[in-house]
Design an enzyme around this catalytic site. Structure first.
Site, mmCIF file in Angstrom:
data_model
loop_
_atom_site.group_PDB
_atom_site.id
_atom_site.type_symbol
_atom_site.label_atom_id
_atom_site.label_comp_id
_atom_site.label_asym_id
_atom_site.label_seq_id
_atom_site.Cartn_x
_atom_site.Cartn_y
_atom_site.Cartn_z
ATOM 1 N N SER A 4 41.215 41.532 47.246
ATOM 2 C CA SER A 4 41.832 41.182 45.967
ATOM 3 C C SER A 4 41.656 39.690 45.703
ATOM 4 O O SER A 4 42.329 38.853 46.314
ATOM 5 C CB SER A 4 43.323 41.553 46.000
ATOM 6 O OG SER A 4 43.991 40.943 44.933
ATOM 7 N N SER A 5 40.757 39.383 44.788
ATOM 8 C CA SER A 5 40.441 37.976 44.508
ATOM 9 C C SER A 5 41.697 37.173 44.168
ATOM 10 O O SER A 5 41.950 36.115 44.741
ATOM 11 C CB SER A 5 39.443 37.896 43.355
ATOM 12 O OG SER A 5 39.346 36.606 42.854
ATOM 13 N N ASN A 6 42.502 37.707 43.245
ATOM 14 C CA ASN A 6 43.652 36.903 42.808
ATOM 15 C C ASN A 6 44.668 36.708 43.929
ATOM 16 O O ASN A 6 45.329 35.673 43.999
ATOM 17 C CB ASN A 6 44.267 37.501 41.548
ATOM 18 C CG ASN A 6 45.154 38.686 41.831
ATOM 19 O OD1 ASN A 6 46.349 38.539 42.081
ATOM 20 N ND2 ASN A 6 44.586 39.889 41.853
ATOM 21 N N HIS A 54 42.384 46.472 43.420
ATOM 22 C CA HIS A 54 42.074 46.132 44.816
ATOM 23 C C HIS A 54 43.340 46.112 45.659
ATOM 24 O O HIS A 54 43.768 45.045 46.117
ATOM 25 C CB HIS A 54 41.354 44.784 44.863
ATOM 26 C CG HIS A 54 39.976 44.830 44.278
ATOM 27 N ND1 HIS A 54 39.353 43.754 43.690
ATOM 28 C CD2 HIS A 54 39.093 45.863 44.204
ATOM 29 C CE1 HIS A 54 38.141 44.107 43.276
ATOM 30 N NE2 HIS A 54 37.965 45.384 43.569
ATOM 31 N N CYS A 57 40.628 46.358 32.191
ATOM 32 C CA CYS A 57 41.709 45.573 31.565
ATOM 33 C C CYS A 57 41.197 44.963 30.253
ATOM 34 O O CYS A 57 40.087 44.404 30.217
ATOM 35 C CB CYS A 57 42.158 44.461 32.505
ATOM 36 S SG CYS A 57 43.357 43.373 31.718
ATOM 37 N N GLU A 63 34.052 42.595 39.027
ATOM 38 C CA GLU A 63 34.213 42.096 37.656
ATOM 39 C C GLU A 63 32.983 41.298 37.234
ATOM 40 O O GLU A 63 32.495 41.432 36.102
ATOM 41 C CB GLU A 63 35.478 41.239 37.556
ATOM 42 C CG GLU A 63 35.710 40.756 36.133
ATOM 43 C CD GLU A 63 36.883 39.811 35.986
ATOM 44 O OE1 GLU A 63 37.882 39.964 36.735
ATOM 45 O OE2 GLU A 63 36.789 38.908 35.138
ATOM 46 N N CYS A 90 50.380 43.061 37.085
ATOM 47 C CA CYS A 90 50.162 42.501 35.750
ATOM 48 C C CYS A 90 50.006 43.680 34.792
ATOM 49 O O CYS A 90 49.948 44.845 35.221
ATOM 50 C CB CYS A 90 48.881 41.675 35.757
ATOM 51 S SG CYS A 90 47.455 42.700 36.214
ATOM 52 N N SER A 126 47.761 43.092 41.832
ATOM 53 C CA SER A 126 47.524 44.520 42.093
ATOM 54 C C SER A 126 48.524 45.112 43.084
ATOM 55 O O SER A 126 48.302 46.197 43.618
ATOM 56 C CB SER A 126 46.097 44.699 42.627
ATOM 57 O OG SER A 126 45.831 43.756 43.645
ATOM 58 N N THR A 129 38.276 36.549 35.631
ATOM 59 C CA THR A 129 39.671 36.381 35.191
ATOM 60 C C THR A 129 40.635 35.959 36.302
ATOM 61 O O THR A 129 41.756 35.553 36.019
ATOM 62 C CB THR A 129 40.198 37.714 34.610
ATOM 63 O OG1 THR A 129 40.061 38.728 35.607
ATOM 64 C CG2 THR A 129 39.464 38.105 33.351
HETATM 65 O O1 10D Z 1 40.021 41.198 43.040
HETATM 66 P P1 10D Z 1 40.828 41.035 41.785
HETATM 67 O O2 10D Z 1 41.872 40.019 41.882
HETATM 68 O O3 10D Z 1 39.911 40.815 40.622
HETATM 69 O O4 10D Z 1 41.480 42.450 41.466
HETATM 70 P P2 10D Z 1 42.875 43.141 41.787
HETATM 71 O O5 10D Z 1 42.645 44.576 41.610
HETATM 72 O O6 10D Z 1 43.419 42.686 43.066
HETATM 73 O O7 10D Z 1 43.863 42.605 40.669
HETATM 74 C C1 10D Z 1 43.753 42.978 39.337
HETATM 75 C C2 10D Z 1 42.701 42.225 38.654
HETATM 76 C C3 10D Z 1 41.721 42.781 37.934
HETATM 77 C C4 10D Z 1 41.629 44.202 37.607
HETATM 78 C C5 10D Z 1 40.643 41.912 37.415
HETATM 79 F F1 10D Z 1 40.961 41.577 36.165
HETATM 80 FE FE1 SF4 Z 2 43.972 42.004 33.401
HETATM 81 FE FE2 SF4 Z 2 43.014 41.291 35.736
HETATM 82 FE FE3 SF4 Z 2 44.584 39.634 34.410
HETATM 83 FE FE4 SF4 Z 2 45.589 41.787 35.466
HETATM 84 S S1 SF4 Z 2 44.698 40.115 36.606
HETATM 85 S S2 SF4 Z 2 45.977 41.038 33.352
HETATM 86 S S3 SF4 Z 2 43.954 43.228 35.282
HETATM 87 S S4 SF4 Z 2 42.585 40.323 33.756
#
Ligand code: 10D
Ligand code: SF4
Length: 336
Positions: free
Chosen positions: A238-240, A57, A112, A142, A28, A283, A180
């Site tokens: 990695s949460s997402n 992550h 971010c 976060e 992203c 990520s 997020t």
């Molecule tokens: O664990 P996560 O999904 O919050 O982080 P990851 O580093 O895997 O993905 C980017 C997301 C961020 C930096 C939170 F906004």
């Molecule tokens: Fe920003 Fe996290 Fe969304 Fe990526 S996943 S755009 S780092 S808030």
């Protein structure tokens, strides 16, 4: 697999093997910016450059940056005085900025901008004396960072199961905010449960779950029902990325797994599988997805179809401290 059927002895065609590839997937804008920030800092200031927590992550990203001279630490206390430290994309509490100032560290904040937006919302509602119900996962960086903006006003709500125990001072002054990178659907369940308890609950001024998280979930939902197996590339912390596995299963995928690298795919997962869905967390560099596609190609899954949920064009400029130094250097070079 395929070939002869037991009853007639006729040769039946092997089941079609195909891949559904999610778009968007992977990096992203916030991750892209944070990773480039570390790379540029290494070029600009030379190694080592310290990074507080994993910049994003992802195992591969961290290993690659380590090879280039980044040193990942857990706390600013581990950074030698006078050094440069980069704060990760997940954001930090104000107290971390203070610690860095005390230790005379030069900081680059790679938080971010969409995480910063949630921090600002927390500050504003705390100033107006609201109780803030922050929906998020306990212990996630976060959430620690956002909570640190107004600890006395923020209560963490980690899913619908937490709702019954939430306590507020004044039911007419309660707002929910969120991490997020949550599951959109599960967050809405939590919000619905909170609204049952607190009918005057205020919603965030705009979506806290960011565009990238939402789009990746929409794409995986689109492919879920058709996929016998969904492979999500991403790291366990990695949460997402973890959410994408859950969303795939929720959307009807028979099976779904998270892998860091193609080598982690188990051949047994392919048994009886005709359609494989592939996606990756925010990520994850696309080279890792290409590795998975090659791995599948070698096993007969050569037909790749794109499943598009959205077009993304958002980008963020580099952290301001870095832009300032890059500008100064460019000016010095021009002046000769
Ligand atoms: O664990 P996560 O999904 O919050 O982080 P990851 O580093 O895997 O993905 C980017 C997301 C961020 C930096 C939170 F906004
Ligand atoms: Fe920003 Fe996290 Fe969304 Fe990526 S996943 S755009 S780092 S808030």
């Amino acid at each position: 697999m395929g070939g002869m059927t037991a009853t007639t002895g006729r040769t039946s065609p092997a089941p079609a093997r195909r891949v559904l590839l999610a778009a968007p997937r992977g990096y992203c804008a916030g991750v892209d910016r944070a990773v480039i920030a570390v790379e540029k800092a290494l070029e600009q200031y030379g190694a080592p450059v310290y990074v507080r927590k994993e910049i994003v992550h992802n195992k591969y990203v961290v290993q690659t940056l380590e090879k280039k001279g980044a040193i990942f630490v857990d706390e600013t206390a581990e950074v030698p005085e006078g050094s440069i430290v980069i704060f990760s994309a997940h954001g930090v509490a104000p107290v971390v900025h203070e610690e860095a100032r005390e230790r005379k560290l030069a900081t680059i904040d790679a938080t971010c901008p969409l995480v910063t937006k949630v921090h600002k919302e927390a500050v504003r509602f705390a100033k107006d004396d609201y109780d803030i119900l922050l929906i998020g996962h306990e212990g996630h960086e976060e959430v620690i960072g956002t909570s640190g903006e107004a600890p006395e006003h923020i209560t963490l709500v980690d899913g619908p199961g937490d709702v019954a125990d939430v306590k507020v001072r004044d039911e007419s002054k309660v707002v929910w905010l969120s991490q997020t990178t949550l599951s959109v659907d599960e967050t809405m369940e939590t919000v619905d449960a909170l609204k049952q308890r607190f009918p005057l609950l205020v919603s965030p001024p705009s979506d806290d779950i960011c565009y990238a998280t939402q789009n990746r979930q929409t794409a995986v939902k689109k492919m879920g029902a058709e996929a016998d197996l969904v492979i999500v590339v991403g790291s366990k912390n990695s949460s997402n990325s973890v959410r994408l596995v859950e969303v795939a299963l929720g959307a009807g995928a028979r099976d779904a797994h998270l892998v860091d690298f193609a080598e982690e795919i188990d051949e047994a997962w392919l048994e009886g599988v005709s359609t494989v869905g592939v996606t990756s967390g925010a990520s994850v560099p696309d080279v890792l997805v290409q590795g998975v596609l090659e791995w599948l190609d070698q096993r007969g899954y050569q037909d790749v179809e794109l499943v598009t949920a959205a077009e993304e064009s958002i980008t963020f400029s580099l952290p301001k401290e870095l832009r300032r130094d890059l500008r100064a250097e460019a000016k010095a070079a021009a002046e000769g």
